[in-house]
Design a protein around this motif. Structure first.
Motif, PDB file in Angstrom:
ATOM      1  N   ASN A  14       0.805  -1.224   0.000  1.00 47.20           N
ATOM      2  CA  ASN A  14       0.000   0.000   0.000  1.00 47.20           C
ATOM      3  C   ASN A  14       0.838   1.274   0.000  1.00 47.20           C
ATOM      4  N   GLY A  15       2.154   1.123   0.002  1.00 44.99           N
ATOM      5  CA  GLY A  15       3.025   2.293  -0.043  1.00 44.99           C
ATOM      6  C   GLY A  15       2.962   3.156   1.197  1.00 44.99           C
ATOM      7  N   ASP A  16       2.708   2.537   2.362  1.00 48.20           N
ATOM      8  CA  ASP A  16       2.466   3.312   3.581  1.00 48.20           C
ATOM      9  C   ASP A  16       3.470   3.037   4.694  1.00 48.20           C
ATOM     10  N   ASP A  17       4.643   2.516   4.351  1.00 46.28           N
ATOM     11  CA  ASP A  17       5.617   2.177   5.391  1.00 46.28           C
ATOM     12  C   ASP A  17       6.456   3.365   5.851  1.00 46.28           C
ATOM     13  N   GLY A  18       6.359   4.489   5.155  1.00 45.84           N
ATOM     14  CA  GLY A  18       7.254   5.608   5.428  1.00 45.84           C
ATOM     15  C   GLY A  18       7.245   6.089   6.858  1.00 45.84           C
ATOM     16  N   THR A  19       6.066   6.254   7.446  1.00 46.78           N
ATOM     17  CA  THR A  19       5.975   6.769   8.810  1.00 46.78           C
ATOM     18  C   THR A  19       5.946   5.661   9.859  1.00 46.78           C
ATOM     19  N   PRO A  20       5.032   4.661   9.723  1.00 42.37           N
ATOM     20  CA  PRO A  20       4.930   3.693  10.818  1.00 42.37           C
ATOM     21  C   PRO A  20       5.968   2.590  10.774  1.00 42.37           C
ATOM     22  N   GLY A  21       6.648   2.428   9.622  1.00 39.62           N
ATOM     23  CA  GLY A  21       7.513   1.271   9.463  1.00 39.62           C
ATOM     24  C   GLY A  21       6.723   0.103   8.906  1.00 39.62           C
ATOM     25  N   HIS A  22       7.219  -1.094   9.101  1.00 39.05           N
ATOM     26  CA  HIS A  22       6.607  -2.311   8.567  1.00 39.05           C
ATOM     27  C   HIS A  22       5.148  -2.434   9.005  1.00 39.05           C
ATOM     28  N   THR A  23       4.235  -2.640   8.031  1.00 40.15           N
ATOM     29  CA  THR A  23       2.804  -2.743   8.322  1.00 40.15           C
ATOM     30  C   THR A  23       2.252  -4.067   7.804  1.00 40.15           C
ATOM     31  N   SER A  24       0.993  -4.342   8.153  1.00 42.83           N
ATOM     32  CA  SER A  24       0.414  -5.666   7.931  1.00 42.83           C
ATOM     33  C   SER A  24       0.220  -6.014   6.459  1.00 42.83           C
ATOM     34  N   ASP A  25       0.208  -5.008   5.577  1.00 48.17           N
ATOM     35  CA  ASP A  25       0.010  -5.309   4.161  1.00 48.17           C
ATOM     36  C   ASP A  25       1.278  -5.821   3.490  1.00 48.17           C
ATOM     37  N   ASP A  26       2.412  -5.706   4.152  1.00 53.29           N
ATOM     38  CA  ASP A  26       3.700  -6.005   3.531  1.00 53.29           C
ATOM     39  C   ASP A  26       3.858  -7.490   3.206  1.00 53.29           C
ATOM     40  N   LYS A  27       4.622  -7.747   2.132  1.00 55.91           N
ATOM     41  CA  LYS A  27       4.923  -9.115   1.718  1.00 55.91           C
ATOM     42  C   LYS A  27       6.436  -9.297   1.666  1.00 55.91           C
ATOM     43  N   ALA A  28       6.906 -10.477   2.054  1.00 56.62           N
ATOM     44  CA  ALA A  28       8.339 -10.773   2.001  1.00 56.62           C
ATOM     45  C   ALA A  28       8.848 -10.640   0.568  1.00 56.62           C
ATOM     46  N   TRP A  29      10.084 -10.145   0.437  1.00 54.83           N
ATOM     47  CA  TRP A  29      10.679  -9.940  -0.888  1.00 54.83           C
ATOM     48  C   TRP A  29      12.030 -10.641  -0.902  1.00 54.83           C
ATOM     49  N   ALA A  30      12.103 -11.720  -1.639  1.00 57.62           N
ATOM     50  CA  ALA A  30      13.330 -12.514  -1.708  1.00 57.62           C
ATOM     51  C   ALA A  30      14.258 -12.012  -2.809  1.00 57.62           C
ATOM     52  N   GLY A  31      15.554 -12.346  -2.659  1.00 55.01           N
ATOM     53  CA  GLY A  31      16.523 -12.106  -3.723  1.00 55.01           C
ATOM     54  C   GLY A  31      17.025 -10.689  -3.853  1.00 55.01           C
ATOM     55  N   VAL A  32      16.796  -9.856  -2.849  1.00 53.25           N
ATOM     56  CA  VAL A  32      17.272  -8.469  -2.882  1.00 53.25           C
ATOM     57  C   VAL A  32      18.631  -8.393  -2.177  1.00 53.25           C
ATOM     58  N   THR A  33      19.554  -7.653  -2.761  1.00 48.79           N
ATOM     59  CA  THR A  33      20.904  -7.541  -2.210  1.00 48.79           C
ATOM     60  C   THR A  33      20.965  -6.477  -1.122  1.00 48.79           C
ATOM     61  N   ILE A  34      21.507  -6.861   0.032  1.00 50.00           N
ATOM     62  CA  ILE A  34      21.759  -5.967   1.164  1.00 50.00           C
ATOM     63  C   ILE A  34      23.274  -5.929   1.362  1.00 50.00           C
ATOM     64  N   PHE A  35      23.828  -4.734   1.625  1.00 50.93           N
ATOM     65  CA  PHE A  35      25.286  -4.651   1.739  1.00 50.93           C
ATOM     66  C   PHE A  35      25.718  -3.665   2.818  1.00 50.93           C
ATOM     67  N   ILE A  36      26.935  -3.879   3.308  1.00 51.08           N
ATOM     68  CA  ILE A  36      27.563  -2.954   4.256  1.00 51.08           C
ATOM     69  C   ILE A  36      28.453  -2.016   3.457  1.00 51.08           C
ATOM     70  N   ASP A  37      28.164  -0.730   3.557  1.00 47.33           N
ATOM     71  CA  ASP A  37      28.804   0.286   2.723  1.00 47.33           C
ATOM     72  C   ASP A  37      30.077   0.803   3.408  1.00 47.33           C
ATOM     73  N   ALA A  38      31.188   0.152   3.125  1.00 50.83           N
ATOM     74  CA  ALA A  38      32.439   0.453   3.826  1.00 50.83           C
ATOM     75  C   ALA A  38      32.987   1.835   3.495  1.00 50.83           C
ATOM     76  N   ASN A  39      32.758   2.321   2.261  1.00 43.38           N
ATOM     77  CA  ASN A  39      33.335   3.611   1.865  1.00 43.38           C
ATOM     78  C   ASN A  39      32.310   4.737   1.808  1.00 43.38           C
ATOM     79  N   ASN A  40      31.103   4.469   2.289  1.00 47.98           N
ATOM     80  CA  ASN A  40      30.075   5.496   2.462  1.00 47.98           C
ATOM     81  C   ASN A  40      29.685   6.202   1.161  1.00 47.98           C
ATOM     82  N   ASN A  41      29.582   5.420   0.063  1.00 48.19           N
ATOM     83  CA  ASN A  41      29.133   6.027  -1.199  1.00 48.19           C
ATOM     84  C   ASN A  41      27.761   5.521  -1.631  1.00 48.19           C
ATOM     85  N   GLN A  42      27.109   4.760  -0.752  1.00 52.29           N
ATOM     86  CA  GLN A  42      25.756   4.236  -0.967  1.00 52.29           C
ATOM     87  C   GLN A  42      25.655   3.331  -2.197  1.00 52.29           C
ATOM     88  N   THR A  43      26.782   2.758  -2.595  1.00 51.26           N
ATOM     89  CA  THR A  43      26.839   1.856  -3.746  1.00 51.26           C
ATOM     90  C   THR A  43      27.605   0.603  -3.350  1.00 51.26           C
TER      91      THR A  43
END
Length: 204
Positions: A14-43
């Protein structure tokens, strides 16, 4: 003591996570890359720690030491989406033996709307909708009515129908939910289908 960080990746339906955070309409999303940004360039760069979310959207980094304190965790933005939670990343505190959980990311998948514009030759589209006598009508303006006054105003999204009467708006986000789509009535005609406009549901 080594520590770990973890969280989940969600589709924000529903596009409503901005303020409350994770809400009941959300669905798990597999296969997305998460990373630790060692050089602080957001890439995500060569040599930086990364992982992918599992079938439940869960991700985790374990065995981290104090050298990661102050680094941030980001996602690699999935194509065709906008981020609604976690845009600023999450700062790793790096305290001995202290884990960080619930570092969640959420995104809204962009959507499109489309249709056709016809000349209703027999004037009979009112009840059944589009019928076999109809002919494509090119060059008609279709618009998204942001202020709900049924008039095309400056700054509102609009397009014109092509040679087949086809029209389309792409790359729409949750901000369009509830808006209506109308046509600019061609001169010398009366509308037989779509008079009330069409409401945009705006679901991811």
């Amino acid at each position: 003591k080594l520590f770990e960080i973890s969280g989940h990746k969600f589709e924000d339906v529903n596009g409503d996570d901005g303020t409350p955070g994770h809400t009941s309409d959300d669905k798990a999303w597999a296969g997305v890359t998460i990373f630790i940004d060692a050089n602080n360039n957001q890439t995500l760069d060569l040599g930086e720690l990364s992982t992918t979310t599992d079938a439940n959207g869960f991700w985790q980094f374990t065995g981290l030491d104090a050298s990661y304190a102050g680094d941030k965790v980001y996602e690699v933005l999935p194509g065709g989406s906008v981020q609604t939670l976690g845009q600023a990343g999450y700062t790793i505190t790096g305290t001995s033996g202290t884990n960080q959980d619930d570092l969640d990311f959420a995104n809204f998948k962009l959507f499109e709307i489309s249709g056709h514009k016809f000349e209703d030759v027999n004037g009979d589209d009112g009840t059944p909708g589009h019928t076999s006598d109809d002919k494509a009508w090119a060059g008609v303006t279709i618009f998204i009515d942001a202020n709900n006054n049924q008039t095309l105003d400056l700054g509102e999204l609009s397009t014109t129908t092509d040679a087949n009467g086809f029209w389309q708006f792409t790359g729409l986000d949750a901000s369009y939910a509830g808006d209506k789509v109308y046509e600019v009535l061609p001169g010398g005609s009366v509308q037989t289908l779509g008079q009330a406009g069409y409401t945009i549901t705006g679901t991811s």
